[in-house]
Design a protein around this motif. Sequence first.
Motif, mmCIF file in Angstrom:
data_model
loop_
_atom_site.group_PDB
_atom_site.id
_atom_site.type_symbol
_atom_site.label_atom_id
_atom_site.label_comp_id
_atom_site.label_asym_id
_atom_site.label_seq_id
_atom_site.Cartn_x
_atom_site.Cartn_y
_atom_site.Cartn_z
ATOM 1 N N GLY A 89 -38.346 0.339 -67.459
ATOM 2 C CA GLY A 89 -38.686 1.639 -66.873
ATOM 3 C C GLY A 89 -39.982 1.581 -66.096
ATOM 4 N N HIS A 90 -40.983 0.886 -66.634
ATOM 5 C CA HIS A 90 -42.273 0.750 -65.939
ATOM 6 C C HIS A 90 -42.105 -0.040 -64.644
ATOM 7 C CE1 HIS A 90 -44.364 2.640 -69.192
ATOM 8 N NE2 HIS A 90 -44.145 1.647 -70.047
ATOM 9 N N ILE A 91 -41.308 -1.090 -64.691
ATOM 10 C CA ILE A 91 -41.070 -1.896 -63.486
ATOM 11 C C ILE A 91 -40.349 -1.067 -62.435
ATOM 12 C CG2 ILE A 91 -39.759 -3.858 -62.588
ATOM 13 C CD1 ILE A 91 -40.418 -5.280 -65.271
ATOM 14 N N HIS A 92 -39.378 -0.275 -62.854
ATOM 15 C CA HIS A 92 -38.652 0.588 -61.922
ATOM 16 C C HIS A 92 -39.607 1.584 -61.267
ATOM 17 C CE1 HIS A 92 -36.204 4.156 -60.840
ATOM 18 N NE2 HIS A 92 -35.389 3.217 -60.381
ATOM 19 N N ASP A 93 -40.463 2.203 -62.073
ATOM 20 C CA ASP A 93 -41.430 3.166 -61.531
ATOM 21 C C ASP A 93 -42.393 2.496 -60.552
ATOM 22 O OD1 ASP A 93 -40.230 5.078 -63.118
ATOM 23 O OD2 ASP A 93 -41.807 5.067 -64.651
ATOM 24 N N ALA A 94 -42.858 1.302 -60.904
ATOM 25 C CA ALA A 94 -43.767 0.577 -60.014
ATOM 26 C C ALA A 94 -43.074 0.222 -58.703
ATOM 27 C CB ALA A 94 -44.284 -0.685 -60.699
ATOM 28 N N GLY A 95 -41.806 -0.148 -58.778
ATOM 29 C CA GLY A 95 -41.042 -0.455 -57.568
ATOM 30 C C GLY A 95 -40.914 0.763 -56.671
ATOM 31 N N GLN A 96 -40.670 1.915 -57.267
ATOM 32 C CA GLN A 96 -40.574 3.139 -56.476
ATOM 33 C C GLN A 96 -41.916 3.462 -55.820
ATOM 34 O OE1 GLN A 96 -38.900 5.997 -59.293
ATOM 35 N NE2 GLN A 96 -36.992 5.944 -58.115
ATOM 36 N N ASP A 97 -43.003 3.310 -56.576
ATOM 37 C CA ASP A 97 -44.335 3.556 -56.011
ATOM 38 C C ASP A 97 -44.608 2.607 -54.852
ATOM 39 O OD1 ASP A 97 -44.717 5.511 -57.923
ATOM 40 O OD2 ASP A 97 -46.024 4.284 -59.200
ATOM 41 N N LEU A 98 -44.262 1.346 -55.022
ATOM 42 C CA LEU A 98 -44.463 0.354 -53.971
ATOM 43 C C LEU A 98 -43.641 0.702 -52.734
ATOM 44 C CD1 LEU A 98 -45.714 -2.294 -53.038
ATOM 45 C CD2 LEU A 98 -43.832 -3.493 -54.157
ATOM 46 N N ASN A 99 -42.412 1.127 -52.938
ATOM 47 C CA ASN A 99 -41.550 1.513 -51.823
ATOM 48 C C ASN A 99 -42.152 2.689 -51.057
ATOM 49 O OD1 ASN A 99 -39.229 1.369 -50.208
ATOM 50 N ND2 ASN A 99 -38.222 2.964 -51.404
ATOM 51 N N GLU A 100 -42.675 3.665 -51.775
ATOM 52 C CA GLU A 100 -43.312 4.810 -51.120
ATOM 53 C C GLU A 100 -44.537 4.376 -50.323
ATOM 54 O OE1 GLU A 100 -44.106 7.777 -54.085
ATOM 55 O OE2 GLU A 100 -41.980 7.941 -54.629
ATOM 56 N N MET A 101 -45.331 3.470 -50.893
ATOM 57 C CA MET A 101 -46.515 2.986 -50.190
ATOM 58 C C MET A 101 -46.132 2.220 -48.935
ATOM 59 S SD MET A 101 -48.990 1.872 -53.411
ATOM 60 C CE MET A 101 -49.435 0.403 -52.589
ATOM 61 N N LEU A 102 -45.107 1.385 -49.046
ATOM 62 C CA LEU A 102 -44.664 0.613 -47.887
ATOM 63 C C LEU A 102 -44.128 1.530 -46.792
ATOM 64 C CD1 LEU A 102 -42.925 -2.420 -49.619
ATOM 65 C CD2 LEU A 102 -45.091 -2.430 -48.370
ATOM 66 N N SER A 103 -43.397 2.552 -47.172
ATOM 67 C CA SER A 103 -42.875 3.504 -46.187
ATOM 68 C C SER A 103 -44.020 4.228 -45.498
ATOM 69 C CB SER A 103 -41.948 4.518 -46.864
ATOM 70 O OG SER A 103 -40.794 3.890 -47.344
ATOM 71 N N SER A 104 -44.998 4.627 -46.265
ATOM 72 C CA SER A 104 -46.158 5.313 -45.707
ATOM 73 C C SER A 104 -46.922 4.394 -44.755
ATOM 74 C CB SER A 104 -47.081 5.773 -46.838
ATOM 75 O OG SER A 104 -48.266 6.327 -46.325
ATOM 76 N N ASN A 105 -47.116 3.152 -45.180
ATOM 77 C CA ASN A 105 -47.829 2.193 -44.332
ATOM 78 C C ASN A 105 -47.047 1.874 -43.068
ATOM 79 O OD1 ASN A 105 -49.989 2.047 -46.054
ATOM 80 N ND2 ASN A 105 -49.315 0.200 -47.070
ATOM 81 N N ALA A 106 -45.727 1.825 -43.155
ATOM 82 C CA ALA A 106 -44.896 1.547 -41.980
ATOM 83 C C ALA A 106 -45.093 2.661 -40.950
ATOM 84 C CB ALA A 106 -43.426 1.424 -42.371
ATOM 85 N N GLY A 107 -45.162 3.891 -41.420
ATOM 86 C CA GLY A 107 -45.409 5.010 -40.511
ATOM 87 C C GLY A 107 -46.768 4.900 -39.849
ATOM 88 N N LYS A 108 -47.764 4.490 -40.606
ATOM 89 C CA LYS A 108 -49.113 4.336 -40.056
ATOM 90 C C LYS A 108 -49.155 3.201 -39.033
ATOM 91 C CE LYS A 108 -51.286 6.235 -44.153
ATOM 92 N NZ LYS A 108 -52.048 5.956 -45.362
#
Length: 91
Positions: free
Chosen positions: A55-74
């Motif tokens: 569960g922790h790994i899944h949550d971390a993966g989701q957080d990482l995905n959100e960060m990558l999406s945000s950075n891609a926009g930037k």
Amino acid sequence: MTLNRKVEELSKGNGDLTKHIDISTGDEFETIADNINAFIEQIRGLMQRVSDSSGHIHDAGQDLNEMLSSNAGKVDTMSDGVSRISANMQE
């Protein structure tokens, strides 16, 4: 019910780690049953820790995905800015 039948019943329980062997014979069979129950408890605890970690790994993966999406926009915004500056410099 004999220890053998209890163990057989447990082994056919589709991995149900909530089941235990209850034998009160006062001899070595009861000791064996107690040790099997302790082993099952250890496996259940291990599986719970694996589940929690998953569960922790899944949550971390989701957080990482959100960060990558945000950075891609930037990065896209920065790239557009650089392109405009380059185009202005060429004029």
